[in-house]
Design a protein around this motif. Structure first.
Motif, short mmCIF file in Angstrom:
data_model
loop_
_atom_site.label_atom_id
_atom_site.label_comp_id
_atom_site.label_asym_id
_atom_site.label_seq_id
_atom_site.Cartn_x
_atom_site.Cartn_y
_atom_site.Cartn_z
N SER A 1 -6.76 -7.55 -8.78
CA SER A 1 -7.57 -8.30 -9.74
C SER A 1 -8.51 -9.26 -9.03
O SER A 1 -8.22 -9.76 -7.96
N GLN A 2 -9.63 -9.52 -9.67
CA GLN A 2 -10.57 -10.49 -9.11
C GLN A 2 -10.27 -11.91 -9.61
O GLN A 2 -10.90 -12.87 -9.19
N TYR A 3 -9.28 -12.02 -10.50
CA TYR A 3 -8.99 -13.32 -11.12
C TYR A 3 -7.71 -13.97 -10.60
O TYR A 3 -7.56 -15.19 -10.68
N PHE A 4 -6.77 -13.16 -10.11
CA PHE A 4 -5.44 -13.67 -9.83
C PHE A 4 -4.98 -13.39 -8.40
O PHE A 4 -5.29 -12.34 -7.84
N ASN A 5 -4.22 -14.33 -7.87
CA ASN A 5 -3.54 -14.14 -6.58
C ASN A 5 -2.04 -14.13 -6.85
O ASN A 5 -1.47 -15.14 -7.29
N PRO A 6 -1.37 -13.00 -6.60
CA PRO A 6 0.06 -12.94 -6.89
C PRO A 6 0.91 -13.66 -5.86
O PRO A 6 0.60 -13.66 -4.66
N ILE A 7 1.99 -14.27 -6.34
CA ILE A 7 3.03 -14.82 -5.47
C ILE A 7 4.33 -14.14 -5.87
O ILE A 7 4.81 -14.31 -7.00
N ALA A 8 4.87 -13.36 -4.96
CA ALA A 8 6.09 -12.60 -5.25
C ALA A 8 7.31 -13.50 -5.03
O ALA A 8 7.55 -13.97 -3.93
N MET A 9 8.05 -13.75 -6.12
CA MET A 9 9.29 -14.51 -6.01
C MET A 9 10.44 -13.54 -5.80
O MET A 9 10.71 -12.69 -6.65
N VAL A 10 11.09 -13.64 -4.65
CA VAL A 10 12.20 -12.75 -4.33
C VAL A 10 13.42 -13.58 -3.96
O VAL A 10 13.32 -14.72 -3.51
N ARG A 11 14.58 -12.96 -4.14
CA ARG A 11 15.85 -13.67 -3.96
C ARG A 11 16.42 -13.51 -2.55
O ARG A 11 17.11 -14.39 -2.05
N PHE B 1 6.18 -6.95 0.67
CA PHE B 1 5.08 -7.78 0.19
C PHE B 1 4.25 -8.34 1.35
O PHE B 1 3.03 -8.42 1.26
N LYS B 2 4.93 -8.70 2.43
CA LYS B 2 4.21 -9.16 3.63
C LYS B 2 3.26 -8.07 4.12
O LYS B 2 2.11 -8.34 4.48
N ASN B 3 3.74 -6.84 4.13
CA ASN B 3 2.92 -5.72 4.61
C ASN B 3 1.67 -5.52 3.76
O ASN B 3 0.66 -5.02 4.24
N ASP B 4 1.75 -5.92 2.49
CA ASP B 4 0.59 -5.78 1.58
C ASP B 4 -0.24 -7.05 1.51
O ASP B 4 -1.19 -7.12 0.72
N GLY B 5 0.12 -8.04 2.31
CA GLY B 5 -0.63 -9.29 2.32
C GLY B 5 -0.43 -10.14 1.07
O GLY B 5 -1.30 -10.92 0.69
N VAL B 6 0.73 -9.99 0.44
CA VAL B 6 1.04 -10.74 -0.77
C VAL B 6 1.82 -12.00 -0.42
O VAL B 6 2.75 -11.95 0.40
N ASP B 7 1.44 -13.13 -1.02
CA ASP B 7 2.18 -14.37 -0.80
C ASP B 7 3.59 -14.23 -1.37
O ASP B 7 3.81 -13.55 -2.38
#
Length: 213
Positions: A24-34, A42-48
């Motif tokens: 998306s051009q509007y949102f930056n995802p932050i993956a909450m994991v346990r 997620f690191k491999n995809d450059g996701v916070d």
């Protein structure tokens, strides 16, 4: 871009939400994991990423977060502690952090758990979480899909506050609906059900918006 925390990012639906937000051009995802071993993908995809457990303190999880999607689930193992109380914990810290939209993945049947045979405890937990969200003071959207399947998304749904019928919907279309609900022009402080259908997701949301407003 707005930072969107996704609780349950490691789940089947959660991963699809992250993917949509990432593109998306509007949102930056932050993956909450346990768990730490859930971070790599997620690191491999450059996701916070934020490491947080719904059964523990979540204050750190909402740092610099603008919006939240709750797509976590206990898988039936710990429904009160995760699906109910975990959701409440995240709502509480979201309120303190001035999060401006909280999108809840609920379930069809959560309005009447007593009618269910198999999933009564789960639906009761979801009902309690949904009611708590409505009373929280947060801007919210509660999305209640029918039975989830893993078929390809069609981008088309049937959406009403109450559909009065059973059915299925793909996780892909549920993920799209949840992400669409994050947009500022999407209806908020609403609860609705969705099944697979013939109306584009954006149009279905706009139609609800027209009815609400």
């Amino acid at each position: 871009m707005e930072n969107v925390l996704v609780a349950g990012a490691n789940g089947t639906t959660g991963k699809q939400i992250i993917k949509l937000l990432k593109s998306s051009q509007y949102f930056n995802p932050i993956a909450m994991v346990r768990k730490e071993d859930q971070q790599e993908q997620f690191k491999n995809d450059g996701v916070d990423i934020v490491l947080a457990d719904l059964t523990e303190n979540l204050t750190h999880a909402v740092n610099n977060v603008d919006k939240v999607v709750f797509a976590a689930g206990s898988g039936g193992k710990n429904v009160v502690e995760v699906d109910q109380e975990g959701a409440k914990r995240l709502m509480a810290v979201s309120k303190m952090a001035n999060v401006n939209r909280f999108v809840m993945l609920s379930s069809m049947g959560a309005d009447n758990p007593e009618a269910a045979e198999d999933l009564k405890d789960y639906l009761k937990a979801k009902q309690n979480a949904d009611e708590h969200l409505r009373d929280s003071g947060l801007k919210y959207t509660i999305v209640r899909p029918g039975t989830l399947n893993n078929s390809n998304g069609k981008g088309k749904i049937e959406l009403k506050e109450k559909l009065n019928k059973d059915g299925e919907i793909s996780r892909a279309d549920v993920a799209q609906t949840l992400v669409r609900a994050l947009h500022d022009d999407a209806p908020y402080n609403v609860t609705f059900e969705i099944l697979e259908g013939d109306t584009g997701i954006g149009d279905a949301m706009n139609n609800l918006n027209a009815n609400v407003n």
